[in-house]
Enzyme design. Sequence first.
Site, short mmCIF file in Angstrom:
data_model
loop_
_atom_site.label_atom_id
_atom_site.label_comp_id
_atom_site.label_asym_id
_atom_site.label_seq_id
_atom_site.Cartn_x
_atom_site.Cartn_y
_atom_site.Cartn_z
N LYS A 1 0.82 -1.22 0.00
CA LYS A 1 0.00 0.00 0.00
C LYS A 1 0.85 1.27 0.00
O LYS A 1 0.36 2.35 -0.31
CB LYS A 1 -0.95 -0.02 1.19
CG LYS A 1 -1.99 -1.13 1.10
CD LYS A 1 -2.71 -1.02 -0.19
CE LYS A 1 -3.76 -2.05 -0.53
NZ LYS A 1 -4.03 -3.18 0.25
N HIS B 1 -7.04 0.22 -6.28
CA HIS B 1 -7.12 -0.86 -5.29
C HIS B 1 -8.07 -1.93 -5.86
O HIS B 1 -9.19 -2.09 -5.39
CB HIS B 1 -7.67 -0.26 -3.98
CG HIS B 1 -7.55 -1.15 -2.78
ND1 HIS B 1 -8.27 -0.94 -1.64
CD2 HIS B 1 -6.80 -2.24 -2.54
CE1 HIS B 1 -7.97 -1.86 -0.74
NE2 HIS B 1 -7.09 -2.67 -1.26
N SER C 1 -11.12 -3.05 2.28
CA SER C 1 -10.62 -4.26 2.96
C SER C 1 -11.77 -5.02 3.58
O SER C 1 -12.67 -4.43 4.16
CB SER C 1 -9.64 -3.88 4.07
OG SER C 1 -8.67 -3.02 3.58
N CYS D 1 -14.24 -6.70 2.25
CA CYS D 1 -15.58 -6.55 1.66
C CYS D 1 -15.80 -7.50 0.47
O CYS D 1 -16.71 -7.30 -0.32
CB CYS D 1 -15.80 -5.12 1.21
SG CYS D 1 -16.07 -3.98 2.58
N THR E 1 -11.09 -10.31 -2.63
CA THR E 1 -10.38 -11.54 -2.96
C THR E 1 -11.37 -12.66 -3.28
O THR E 1 -11.18 -13.40 -4.25
CB THR E 1 -9.44 -11.97 -1.81
OG1 THR E 1 -8.55 -10.89 -1.54
CG2 THR E 1 -8.63 -13.19 -2.17
N ASN F 1 -7.40 -10.37 11.35
CA ASN F 1 -6.65 -9.94 10.16
C ASN F 1 -5.48 -10.88 9.88
O ASN F 1 -4.54 -10.51 9.18
CB ASN F 1 -6.16 -8.50 10.36
CG ASN F 1 -5.73 -7.85 9.06
OD1 ASN F 1 -6.26 -8.15 7.99
ND2 ASN F 1 -4.73 -6.95 9.12
N ARG G 1 -3.34 -13.71 8.09
CA ARG G 1 -3.21 -13.72 6.62
C ARG G 1 -2.46 -14.94 6.12
O ARG G 1 -1.77 -15.63 6.88
CB ARG G 1 -2.43 -12.47 6.19
CG ARG G 1 -3.08 -11.15 6.59
CD ARG G 1 -3.75 -10.52 5.44
NE ARG G 1 -4.55 -9.36 5.79
CZ ARG G 1 -5.16 -8.60 4.89
NH1 ARG G 1 -5.07 -8.88 3.61
NH2 ARG G 1 -5.89 -7.57 5.25
N ARG H 1 -19.87 -2.49 1.78
CA ARG H 1 -20.50 -3.39 2.75
C ARG H 1 -21.66 -2.60 3.34
O ARG H 1 -21.46 -1.62 4.05
CB ARG H 1 -19.50 -3.77 3.83
CG ARG H 1 -20.07 -4.69 4.91
CD ARG H 1 -19.06 -4.92 6.00
NE ARG H 1 -18.09 -5.95 5.63
CZ ARG H 1 -18.23 -7.24 5.91
NH1 ARG H 1 -19.31 -7.68 6.54
NH2 ARG H 1 -17.30 -8.09 5.58
C1 SPV Z 1 -5.97 -4.31 2.64
O1 SPV Z 1 -6.17 -4.07 3.84
O2 SPV Z 1 -6.64 -3.78 1.74
C2 SPV Z 1 -4.93 -5.26 2.26
C3 SPV Z 1 -3.96 -5.69 3.27
O3 SPV Z 1 -4.84 -5.62 1.13
S1 SPV Z 1 -2.77 -4.51 3.59
O4 SPV Z 1 -1.52 -4.95 3.03
O5 SPV Z 1 -2.65 -4.41 5.04
O6 SPV Z 1 -3.15 -3.26 3.01
MN MN Z 2 -6.06 -4.29 -0.20
#
Ligand code: SPV
Ligand code: MN
Length: 612
Positions: free
Chosen positions: A219, A238, A260, A262, A265, A374, A376, A407
């Site tokens: 990010k 994103h 994130s 929502c 993936t 969270n 992963r 959401r």
């Molecule tokens: C997100 O939170 O949108 C992610 C994980 O993809 S992070 O690398 O923490 O941003």
């Molecule tokens: Mn992300």
Amino acid sequence: MDKINLRKLEELNNQYVIKIVEEATQLCNPTKVTVITDSKEDINYIRELALAVGEEKKLKMEGHTVHFDGYYDQARDKVNTRYLLSKDVDWGIKVNSIEKNKGLKEIYSYLTGSMAGKEMLVRFFSLGPTNSVFSLKALQITDSAYVAHSEDLLYRQGYEEFKKLNGSPDFFFFFHSAGRLENRVSKDVDKRRIYIDLEENIVYSVNNQYAGNSLGLKKLALRLAIKKANEEGWLAEHMFIMGVHGPNGRITYFTGAYPSACGKTSTAMIPGQTVVGDDIAYLKKIDGVIMAANMESGIFGIIHSVNSENDPVIYQALTTPGEVIFSNVLINNGIPYWGRIKKDIPDKGINFSGEWFKGKKDCQGKEIPCSHRNARYTLKLNELNNIDSKANDPGGIPVKAIFYGGRDSDTTIPIVESLTWAHGVFLGATVESETTAATLGARGVRKYNPMANLDFISMPLGTYIENHLKFTKDLKVIPKIYATNYFLKDETGKCLNGKMDKRVWLLWAEGRVHNEFEAIETPVGLIPKYEDLKTLFIRELDKDYTVTEYIQQFSLRVVKYLEKMERMSKIFENIQMPAAFTEELKTQAERLKLAKTKYGEKIISPFQFSDR
Ligand code: SPV
Ligand code: MN
């Protein structure tokens, strides 16, 4: 630095790289400096180092390892992520910043001597496919083998790419130190800082390990890329990229932006489709077509509730031999477990809190779950059996449709197609997502998140939206835009959709791209016809889709929609937005009001609109 490593640096013929490495070495005082090229030996060195220093531990299954971040270092630190700015800016959004000289002084003081007793790793990556117009070069310096290893799984090697720079300073630089460690986790999290210098394309990150904070290429690079894209006329988003598989072997490429947690993936991973990327996409106009490339080559995904039913493809990869880093899960007897895995979870083991047992409480008396919400997994896309054959295409992938999703439990319908491109940009810019019980703060609070990119927009919001609005100029084919909501509930709080229903929404949109389905025009956009969904639910999910379900899901909750329009008007009141955007907001509200008067109802059945 020894001769071998120095030679590896010199071969790049880039004085800027040499200077950066020299200065970082002086500042951080590592015991050893290791330069990593694209060779198999160098990459294996990182893998082994992560185990040797204990940042990762081997699990029972071949190739699987586990890493733990500190108890207070489990997610992106929004408070301590700041732009280094020499003068105030007005971007129309909350900008977390610090005066540049002050911030530099602070971060340099934390970096001073931060690698004492540790090894400094110097790595080169390509954001986006190599040998491609999309490729941006990234230099990463870190003292964490876990960070370096994760980036190996998530990004493309770039040592050879750096040679092509011909000595130019046109690369991003990410400078990370985990700081002092205790039990292998960052000790000084109170001094965790992530400072972004947009002018110099540098991000400093110190006293942390959680990948969202430490891995520069994720990010942090997105923020630098958004600024660069604005200057160069492309978009950094994103977004996932996926191939949606229609009838007769047809593949139609979609991108999609979701905040994130929502469903981004899980959309990209819907069975029967192929994945190009699940988090960050660069979009460029090439010969009149929007082409997209995944700037990553792996997935850093939320593991909570991944199970054989919800996410069969990921579950398969997580339970077969292959290179996978699990983070912040529960380990018992070398086997990883996590919340909602849908198998028996042991009563004890090691997790992000250390030795864990069922009922263990934190210092505030709150029960510690078996795995962090969270937690992963990190893996390469090519470990997955649904990777798209064009995933690494240097030319990118032609985008035919764009999904935006939030959401929202009580307002927006499961899927709607925008009336025009500008209306679609409006739908993306007004995405909202409700906080869940698992995130900090009150439950059900709506957070506005334009294009799911709010945290990363490093420029005026109005200009960012304007760039989207004008992106269709000179395009031969304009992609369709859809807004989705997987979280709609009825008045009793029951979810109105199953986890796999998104497969039908994707295939409906795919058919729309190829003019195969008609749609019904409503004040908020074009919605599917019942008969088409009925056919698709049978074809895709072998499920009988009833008229009652259709009415529940696609009725317009017009009062709720008008409330949303009010919220948006308030938010945008004080932001300088493009006229076309303001117009969309106004006309959508007008259409909703008209419908409310015309039908005299708070909730309007989709059949009302089709009978017109
Ligand atoms: C997100 O939170 O949108 C992610 C994980 O993809 S992070 O690398 O923490 O941003
Ligand atoms: Mn992300």
